[in-house]
Design an enzyme around this catalytic site. Structure first.
Site, PDB file in Angstrom:
ATOM      1  N   ASP A  32       0.882  -1.177   0.000  1.00 56.92           N
ATOM      2  CA  ASP A  32       0.000   0.000   0.000  1.00 56.92           C
ATOM      3  C   ASP A  32       0.916   1.222   0.000  1.00 56.92           C
ATOM      4  OD1 ASP A  32       0.926  -0.464   2.572  1.00 56.92           O
ATOM      5  OD2 ASP A  32      -0.894   0.260   3.551  1.00 56.92           O
ATOM      6  N   ASP A  89       6.951   1.145   2.388  1.00 58.10           N
ATOM      7  CA  ASP A  89       6.741   0.215   1.274  1.00 58.10           C
ATOM      8  C   ASP A  89       7.698   0.548   0.129  1.00 58.10           C
ATOM      9  OD1 ASP A  89       3.686  -1.062   1.797  1.00 58.10           O
ATOM     10  OD2 ASP A  89       3.975   0.952   2.581  1.00 58.10           O
TER      11      ASP A  89
END
Length: 289
Positions: free
Chosen positions: A9, A14
């Protein structure tokens, strides 16, 4: 050799998880972007932007846009666009459903999965067909807070965000019987693994990639005082399983996203409780700082 699928996400950590893999010579076969840190449009665009910065041709598909049964819940922790308000031109992206793409891959090939976001995308996959999971060798999950030490106390009440966002999906995945390596806050919130001002001051900003990393991490450090490397540490579990010490057992999730580990040598879940700092330095931190 099993294919590697990354489900994200894409917020700041990330982004660095994707980079951690690529900089260690591991290129995911494809990436699925789902909602979590931000809405699906943002996480898709953010993920594609990371692959462009890396100059890597990694397909990016879309996953779940909301939890299974709850309303989406977004915190402005990573900035309004989920990527430290880093500005870039929005991307055109293919409209391939990553859940279906993963389903089709699993029909014929073994797959390893790293998921650094809410587990909704996997829960939807599992609901398509009972036997589709037989070719999943292992799943590495960034999520949970198990109170195994002083750091595992939760970052949304008693829960960790990825599990809190969709506890029903998390319960389904953790109880699937698949071999799951869970990297919780008990490891990632250890201040020995966080990035601080001193690390930024030592960084050489001499390329588009290093400028991108610097701007993202500087935003997080300035806003929150430090930057926890949750998702890059989860990526490390794929690169070097021996970097961690694990407890084997079964995981349950309550309706508020709180995770409970029941020790059981026959359980399918391995929950990390410590990380070798030298391996972390070599394979993660030294790549960036």
């Amino acid at each position: 050799m099993a294919k590697l699928i990354l489900i994200v996400d894409t917020g700041v950590d990330d982004a660095l998880a994707i980079m951690t893999l690529v900089k260690n010579g591991i290129k995911p076969d494809f990436i699925i972007a789902a909602s979590g840190n931000s809405d699906l449009d943002n996480t898709l665009n953010n993920t594609i932007e990371v692959t462009k910065i890396l100059e890597e041709n990694i397909p990016v598909y879309y996953g779940a846009y909301r939890p299974l049964i709850r309303e989406p819940y977004y915190e402005d922790y990573h900035g309004q666009n989920g990527l430290a308000n880093y500005t870039y031109e929005m991307h055109e992206f293919n409209k391939i459903n990553g859940i279906i793409e993963l389903y089709n891959t699993l029909k014929d090939e073994e797959v390893d999965i790293i998921i650094t976001c809410p587990l909704t995308t996997l829960a939807l996959l599992f609901s398509l067909e009972k036997n589709i999971i037989k070719n999943i060798r292992r799943i590495i999950v960034m999520g949970g807070a198990f109170a195994l030490n002083e750091y595992g106390t939760g970052n949304v009440g008693d829960a960790e965000f990825n599990i809190f966002y969709d506890p029903e999906a998390a319960n389904m995945v953790f109880n699937s019987g698949i071999k799951i390596y869970t990297i919780p806050l008990d490891v990632t919130m250890n201040p020995n693994f966080s990035i601080k001002d001193d690390d930024l001051n030592k960084m050489h900003v001499n390329s588009n990639e290093s400028k991108f990393i610097y701007e993202l991490v500087k935003y997080m450090v300035n806003r929150h005082g430090s930057f926890e490397m949750h998702d890059p540490i989860a990526a490390l579990a794929y690169l070097n399983e021996k970097a961690f010490k694990y407890i084997t057992g079964k995981i349950s999730v309550d309706r508020n996203g709180k995770t409970l580990l029941t020790r059981d040598e026959k359980g399918s879940c391995m929950v990390a409780y410590s990380l070798d700092i030298n391996i972390y330095q070599k394979n993660v931190k030294n790549l960036f700082f």
